[in-house]
Enzyme design. Structure first.
Site, short mmCIF file in Angstrom:
data_model
loop_
_atom_site.label_atom_id
_atom_site.label_comp_id
_atom_site.label_asym_id
_atom_site.label_seq_id
_atom_site.Cartn_x
_atom_site.Cartn_y
_atom_site.Cartn_z
N HIS A 305 0.85 -1.19 0.00
CA HIS A 305 0.00 0.00 0.00
C HIS A 305 0.88 1.23 0.00
O HIS A 305 1.94 1.23 0.63
CB HIS A 305 -0.92 0.01 1.24
N ASP A 363 -7.89 -5.55 0.26
CA ASP A 363 -8.37 -6.39 -0.84
C ASP A 363 -7.96 -7.85 -0.72
O ASP A 363 -8.44 -8.70 -1.46
CB ASP A 363 -7.85 -5.84 -2.17
N1 ACO Z 1 4.11 -7.62 -4.67
C1 ACO Z 1 5.46 -7.61 -4.86
N2 ACO Z 1 6.22 -6.50 -4.78
C2 ACO Z 1 5.59 -5.35 -4.50
C3 ACO Z 1 4.21 -5.28 -4.27
C4 ACO Z 1 3.47 -6.47 -4.36
N3 ACO Z 1 2.14 -6.47 -4.18
N4 ACO Z 1 3.85 -4.00 -4.01
C5 ACO Z 1 4.98 -3.28 -4.06
N5 ACO Z 1 6.03 -4.10 -4.35
C6 ACO Z 1 7.44 -3.68 -4.46
C7 ACO Z 1 7.66 -2.96 -5.78
O1 ACO Z 1 8.09 -3.85 -6.79
C8 ACO Z 1 8.72 -1.97 -5.40
O2 ACO Z 1 9.98 -2.64 -5.40
P1 ACO Z 1 11.31 -1.81 -5.81
O3 ACO Z 1 11.48 -0.75 -4.78
O4 ACO Z 1 12.37 -2.87 -5.76
O5 ACO Z 1 11.06 -1.26 -7.17
C9 ACO Z 1 8.40 -1.61 -3.96
O6 ACO Z 1 7.67 -2.72 -3.43
C10 ACO Z 1 7.55 -0.35 -3.81
O7 ACO Z 1 6.44 -0.47 -4.66
P2 ACO Z 1 5.77 0.75 -5.43
O8 ACO Z 1 4.96 0.22 -6.56
O9 ACO Z 1 6.82 1.78 -5.73
O10 ACO Z 1 4.85 1.30 -4.28
P3 ACO Z 1 3.57 2.21 -4.48
O11 ACO Z 1 3.34 2.87 -3.19
O12 ACO Z 1 3.72 3.06 -5.69
O13 ACO Z 1 2.41 1.15 -4.81
C11 ACO Z 1 0.60 -0.34 -4.65
C12 ACO Z 1 1.45 0.74 -3.94
C13 ACO Z 1 0.14 0.16 -6.02
C14 ACO Z 1 -0.63 -0.61 -3.82
C15 ACO Z 1 1.47 -1.62 -4.80
O14 ACO Z 1 1.86 -2.10 -3.53
C16 ACO Z 1 0.75 -2.71 -5.57
O15 ACO Z 1 0.77 -2.71 -6.80
N6 ACO Z 1 0.09 -3.68 -4.87
C17 ACO Z 1 -0.67 -4.71 -5.53
C18 ACO Z 1 -2.01 -4.16 -5.96
C19 ACO Z 1 -2.95 -3.93 -4.80
O16 ACO Z 1 -3.13 -4.77 -3.94
N7 ACO Z 1 -3.58 -2.76 -4.81
C20 ACO Z 1 -4.58 -2.39 -3.81
C21 ACO Z 1 -4.13 -1.21 -3.03
S1 ACO Z 1 -5.27 -0.90 -1.73
C22 ACO Z 1 -6.62 -0.20 -2.45
O17 ACO Z 1 -6.60 0.46 -3.44
C23 ACO Z 1 -7.86 -0.47 -1.79
#
Ligand code: ACO
Length: 428
Positions: A305, A363
């Site tokens: 998140h 989720d």
């Molecule tokens: N699985 C594996 N790795 C992940 C995940 C994940 N679910 N989420 C983040 N990471 C990693 C990224 O690859 C990144 O790695 P890096 O630093 O080596 O590049 C690091 O963690 C940071 O991730 P970002 O995408 O930069 O973080 P951001 O804050 O932009 O994204 C998000 C948050 C979009 C929710 C992300 O965690 C994600 O895509 N999760 C999966 C989708 C999801 O569950 N979304 C629901 C969010 S809650 C809602 O809307 C109700």
């Protein structure tokens, strides 16, 4: 404590007033920076930028805290109900008994849809994703309710708000009924908000439908969990759309469109698909490996998140709710629940997830619960939209009533071609 911050840019010192919130981080007010320096600030994804002042919702991402108007989500989910939460978000405090008794009928009065609006549904293919129907039908409300689209009239703003809260369940249930080819079911105003929604989704004219109060209460709690969440992507979309003076229904339709994406509200659908794809706990290591591989764009859906760097408090309540629903339905060994729990256990003990502070979000368990309640995958994000509508409209109302409100207009770091002259076609 300082009340200003200083920045040296191009040899000149700039002073920014510091604004302090009631809880949580302070902000540096940089609104005059461009005017004074000619430079913009740069923050793609708004990771360090507060776009507005708000008194609705507060998240402490490090501690895993979520407050609606100061009340912890855990207490609201345990003791409150969704309509009470709507009142709280709209008006700032929990209703007294008298206020609640007045508020509920104001909502139920508006549960029906204009008959002509119902005909809209027939224009869609049967296999249309219900979120595409939601975007269209909610946007179309502005074509039907002309007496609630003048944003400068406080009475019309209230009417738009009541209509939205009241009609979202009917719009969502009608989208569902259309997708399965059942006749539309009209609302029953003698039922509470969530029981009425279950009735509109699952009752059919040929046999009685008994509402299970445990399941209705569970869904109501899910609605509370999703009601608002600060300046997330869809809420910011609603605010940005509304900042131009667009009518509320158009703004909410924009919010629904944004919510649909898998990085946001679409994650509940994606998380369940992922659990189905994993299938059995023995395949989890394969998926964990993929999630950690920088060359693979697979992510654990329902994990991570932008704000929570600790367990999402909603995920905890959602997990309990999932158990409650499965128990009530007599499902002893749900294979997807087994996969989810094992996946969570493995991820929470894995160095990659620990180091990146990735925890289950709301989720992760919601799909299992909604599926057990009888909803198909394609309806999951629709339910999120239904519940989030109150947050969107309350944030929209707060924005419109803020005297400092102006059109949202971010700037950019331009990296395109420098000025150049037009070349006639024959010379290119
Ligand atoms: N699985 C594996 N790795 C992940 C995940 C994940 N679910 N989420 C983040 N990471 C990693 C990224 O690859 C990144 O790695 P890096 O630093 O080596 O590049 C690091 O963690 C940071 O991730 P970002 O995408 O930069 O973080 P951001 O804050 O932009 O994204 C998000 C948050 C979009 C929710 C992300 O965690 C994600 O895509 N999760 C999966 C989708 C999801 O569950 N979304 C629901 C969010 S809650 C809602 O809307 C109700």
């Amino acid at each position: 404590m300082n009340d200003a911050a200083k920045l040296i840019y191009d040899g000149k010192e700039y002073v920014f007033p510091i604004k302090r919130g009631s809880v949580g981080p302070s902000v540096l007010d940089i609104s005059r920076f461009f005017q004074e320096s000619g430079a913009f600030t740069y923050d793609p994804g708004f990771t360090s930028t507060a776009s507005c002042e708000s008194s609705l919702t507060f998240i402490d991402g490090d501690k895993g805290v979520l407050l609606y108007r100061g009340y912890p989500i855990e207490q609201l989910a345990e003791h409150g109900d969704f309509l009470e939460t709507c009142f709280l978000l709209l008006y700032g405090d929990l209703p007294t008994l008298k206020q609640k008794n007045e508020f509920v009928p104001l909502i139920t009065r508006h549960t029906m849809l204009h008959e002509q609006l119902i005909r809209f549904y027939q224009g869609f293919r049967r296999d249309a994703h219900p979120m595409s129907i939601m975007v269209a039908v909610v946007g179309a409300l502005s074509a039907f309710y002309h007496d609630s689209i003048d944003i400068n009239d406080p009475k019309q703003r209230v009417l738009a708000t009541l209509r939205l809260i009241a009609k979202m369940p009917t719009i969502a249930a009608t989208a569902y009924k259309y997708s399965v080819g059942h006749p539309y079911v009209y609302p029953r105003n003698d039922l509470d908000y969530t029981s009425n929604f279950l009735h509109m989704c699952f009752s059919v004219p040929c046999e009685p439908y008994d509402i299970n109060p445990v399941l209705s209460r569970a869904l109501d709690r899910i609605f509370i969990l999703h009601a608002d969440h600060e300046q997330n992507a869809s809420t910011s979309t609603v605010r940005l759309a509304g900042s131009s003076g667009a009518n509320p229904f158009a703004c909410i339709a924009a919010g629904i469109a944004c919510l649909w994406g898998p990085a946001h509200g679409g994650a509940n659908e994606a998380a369940l698909r992922m659990l189905q794809q994993i299938g059995t706990p023995d395949r989890i290591p394969e998926f964990i490996k993929r999630a950690k591989d920088p060359n693979d764009n697979f992510r654990l859906m329902g994990f991570g998140h932008r704000v929570y760097k600790n367990y999402d408090p909603r995920a905890r309540i959602m997990q309990q709710t999932a158990h409650e629903v499965l128990n009530e339905l007599g499902v002893r060994d749900d294979p997807l629940m087994a996969v989810a729990m094992e996946l969570e256990h493995i991820a929470l003990n894995d160095e990659y997830f620990i180091q990146k502070r990735l925890y289950p979000n709301v989720d992760f368990y919601s799909g299992i619960t909604l599926r057990a309640l009888g909803f198909p995958l394609s309806m999951f994000t629709v339910l999120f939209a239904l519940a989030r509508s109150i947050g969107w409209i309350a944030q929209w109302k707060e924005m419109i009533e803020d005297p400092r409100q102006k059109i949202g207009r971010p700037r950019q770091l331009y990296t395109g071609a420098a000025p150049r002259d037009y070349i006639p076609l024959e010379q290119r």
